[in-house]
Enzyme design. Structure first.
Site, PDB file in Angstrom:
ATOM      1  N   ARG A   1       3.311  -4.142  16.829  1.00 16.15           N
ATOM      2  CA  ARG A   1       1.913  -3.706  16.688  1.00 16.15           C
ATOM      3  C   ARG A   1       0.988  -4.791  17.254  1.00 16.15           C
ATOM      4  NH1 ARG A   1       1.860  -2.676  10.357  1.00 16.15           N
ATOM      5  NH2 ARG A   1       2.777  -4.757  10.522  1.00 16.15           N
TER       6      ARG A   1
ATOM      7  N   SER B   1       0.831  -1.218   0.000  1.00  6.99           N
ATOM      8  CA  SER B   1       0.000   0.000   0.000  1.00  6.99           C
ATOM      9  C   SER B   1       0.859   1.260   0.000  1.00  6.99           C
ATOM     10  CB  SER B   1      -0.969   0.006   1.190  1.00  6.99           C
ATOM     11  OG  SER B   1      -0.286  -0.199   2.406  1.00  6.99           O
TER      12      SER B   1
ATOM     13  N   HIS C   1      -1.782  -8.859   2.204  1.00  2.00           N
ATOM     14  CA  HIS C   1      -1.501  -7.556   2.836  1.00  2.00           C
ATOM     15  C   HIS C   1      -2.642  -7.231   3.801  1.00  2.00           C
ATOM     16  CE1 HIS C   1       0.321  -3.736   3.414  1.00  2.00           C
ATOM     17  NE2 HIS C   1      -0.143  -3.070   2.373  1.00  2.00           N
TER      18      HIS C   1
ATOM     19  N   HIS D   1       6.009 -12.431   7.868  1.00  2.00           N
ATOM     20  CA  HIS D   1       6.183 -11.062   7.393  1.00  2.00           C
ATOM     21  C   HIS D   1       7.359 -11.009   6.433  1.00  2.00           C
ATOM     22  CE1 HIS D   1       6.648  -6.684   7.410  1.00  2.00           C
ATOM     23  NE2 HIS D   1       5.372  -6.679   7.754  1.00  2.00           N
TER      24      HIS D   1
ATOM     25  N   ASP E   1      -2.053  -8.080  11.903  1.00  2.00           N
ATOM     26  CA  ASP E   1      -3.396  -8.539  11.547  1.00  2.00           C
ATOM     27  C   ASP E   1      -3.875  -9.727  12.375  1.00  2.00           C
ATOM     28  OD1 ASP E   1      -3.760  -6.627   9.470  1.00  2.00           O
ATOM     29  OD2 ASP E   1      -2.373  -7.788   8.241  1.00  2.00           O
TER      30      ASP E   1
END
Ligand code: AMX
Length: 435
Positions: A327, A242, A272, A318, A373
């Site tokens: 995160r 992105s 993604h 990743h 995620d």
């Protein structure tokens, strides 16, 4: 009290000189060889982009302008009575490299609220989408349509001087970020039949307004979650799909709306940003298949069956990170504080305990640890935002912060059109035949 645009105008000349200096001193130095495998391998590890807002260390995770997630949680201004950083402050940090004052952050909240309205024809575009059209496609359509009122496109058509590009790109970037809650809220309410969209409150911060537009504004903890969520999802250096797409499309001098709509189309892919939806789909199927409070052995078997079916375990692995994503850690800390007994959180935690060893044993993934995620959907579900197909839209609202900050700097620093060189397999075979 200075505005963000005034502060930026002060910072730009020094940043331009700094780039000149760095290029004069290091411009002819090599990072090392480029391997043919990197051309075939999705350019993994290939140094190829400048991205000012954040840098990702494989072992440590993201730093925004040099600051880790715990740093920004400690240093950025909070809402009155709140614990989580305000995304307004993160945007200020991404753009200027400086921690803003409480007043500067409040001024940004007000500025964004004042710019939040979307044109009637964009509302109509969203309203005409069938509810079966994925929320990310609706999101991208609406953001593309905002290009109708782009300050940069208008200025370019009039013949703006190159040196002035950053000004209208700044205005478009501010408008873009400001209008996303209205777009996201409208899509959510249309698709899931959640009633009429309320008005934006000019005295509320960005996350409080977003929560209200979605229909969760009365829950103060959900509002705090949105502040944390947007902050940690905002930026992850420049090479992810992105971020890179936004920068690439912006390099053609497409305005920030066109550039960010392209980012959204990349974020909508399952490897993604769509992974946050995929995680919830996967966890829900697991719960259905194993029932509540599944034993570790059954969860392990379920994970293996996913791998044996030739599918990825969503939320794990990743391209750059080689440790648990900070995160993920930040969201886990939020869950431990606010919803320690939530069933779905417990399953997320159980999966965290079991999946890395399985991915290591399977021996393919270079990183067996969870990414951002793996956690976000469970938090949203807890507060009643259960429509998993909508999750990537929230990721998209957040990602605008990082992409917009870089678009402003790209135009301020005169970043050129991106145009890397490509080769065919035959050309490579010929070129390296005797080497
Ligand atoms: N489950 C199963 N297999 C995995 C895996 C996972 N979670 N992660 C990587 N692998 C596999 C790859 O598919 C690849 O298999 P192949 O050799 O058969 O093609 C092999 O391990 C090597 O891949 P890698 O070098 O470790 O990863 P990558 O850089 O090519 O891809 C990523 C990174 C994120 C796409 C990958 O780990 C993945 O598919 N994860 C699941 C989807 C996901 O969570 N995406 C979200 C990432 C964060 C984000 O962008 N929002």
């Amino acid at each position: 009290q200075t505005s963000l645009k005034d502060r930026l105008a002060e910072l730009i000349p020094a940043a331009q000189s700094r780039v000149k200096e760095v290029r004069a001193e290091h411009g002819q130095k090599a990072f090392g060889p480029v391997l043919v495998d990197q051309l075939y391998g999705g350019m993994r590890g290939l140094p190829a982009l400048i991205w000012e807002g954040s840098v990702l260390d494989p072992e440590e995770g993201i730093r925004f302008r040099g600051k880790t997630i715990p740093d920004i949680q400690a240093e950025l201004p909070k809402a009155p009575g709140g614990d989580e950083p305000l995304p307004e402050g993160l945007f200020w940090l991404l753009v200027t490299g400086e921690i803003p004052t409480q007043d500067q952050v409040t001024a940004l909240s007000k500025d964004w609220a004042a710019r939040a309205e979307i044109p009637a024809f964009v509302e109509e575009i969203i309203d005409r989408c069938p509810p079966t059209l994925h929320p990310m496609s609706q999101f991208s359509l609406a953001v593309t349509a905002l290009n109708h009122d782009s300050a940069f496109a208008a200025a370019y058509a009039k013949g703006i001087n190159k040196k002035e590009y950053w000004g209208p790109v700044f205005e478009d970037s501010m408008d873009l970020i400001a209008k996303l809650p209205n777009i996201a809220g409208r899509i959510y309410r249309n698709v899931y039949g959640r009633g009429k969209l309320p008005a934006v409150d000019l005295n509320k911060d960005y996350s409080a307004n977003l929560a209200t537009l979605l229909g969760f504004g009365d829950n103060a903890t959900f509002v705090e979650l949105m502040r944390l969520y947007i902050t940690i999802h905002s930026d992850h250096e420049g090479g992810n799909v992105s971020a890179h797409t936004g920068k690439l499309v912006g390099s053609a001098l497409s305005d920030p709306f066109l550039a960010f709509a392209a980012s959204l189309n990349g974020l909508a892919g399952p490897l993604h940003g769509l992974a946050n939806q995929e995680v919830l789909v996967w966890l829900t199927k697991m719960q259905q298949s194993l029932g509540p409070d599944a034993e570790d052995d059954h969860v392990k078997e379920y994970v293996w069956s996913t791998l044996k079916a030739g599918q990825v375990v969503p939320g794990y692995g990743h391209a750059v990170l080689r440790k648990t994503d900070p995160r993920y850690v930040a969201q886990r800390a939020f869950a431990l504080k606010h919803l320690p007994d939530d069933k779905l959180f417990k399953l997320v935690a159980q999966v965290y305990k079991l999946v890395p060893d399985i991915l290591l044993a399977a021996g393919k993934a270079k990183n067996p640890w969870p990414n951002v995620d793996a956690h976000s959907g469970a938090l949203l579900t807890h507060y009643g935002l259960r429509e998993m197909q909508f999750y990537t839209v929230l990721f998209g609202v957040s990602r605008a912060f990082g992409v917009a900050a870089q678009l402003i700097w790209d135009r301020a620093l005169g970043a050129p059109l991106e145009r890397p060189k490509s080769y065919s397999t035959e050309a490579i075979a010929r070129m390296f035949k005797d080497r």
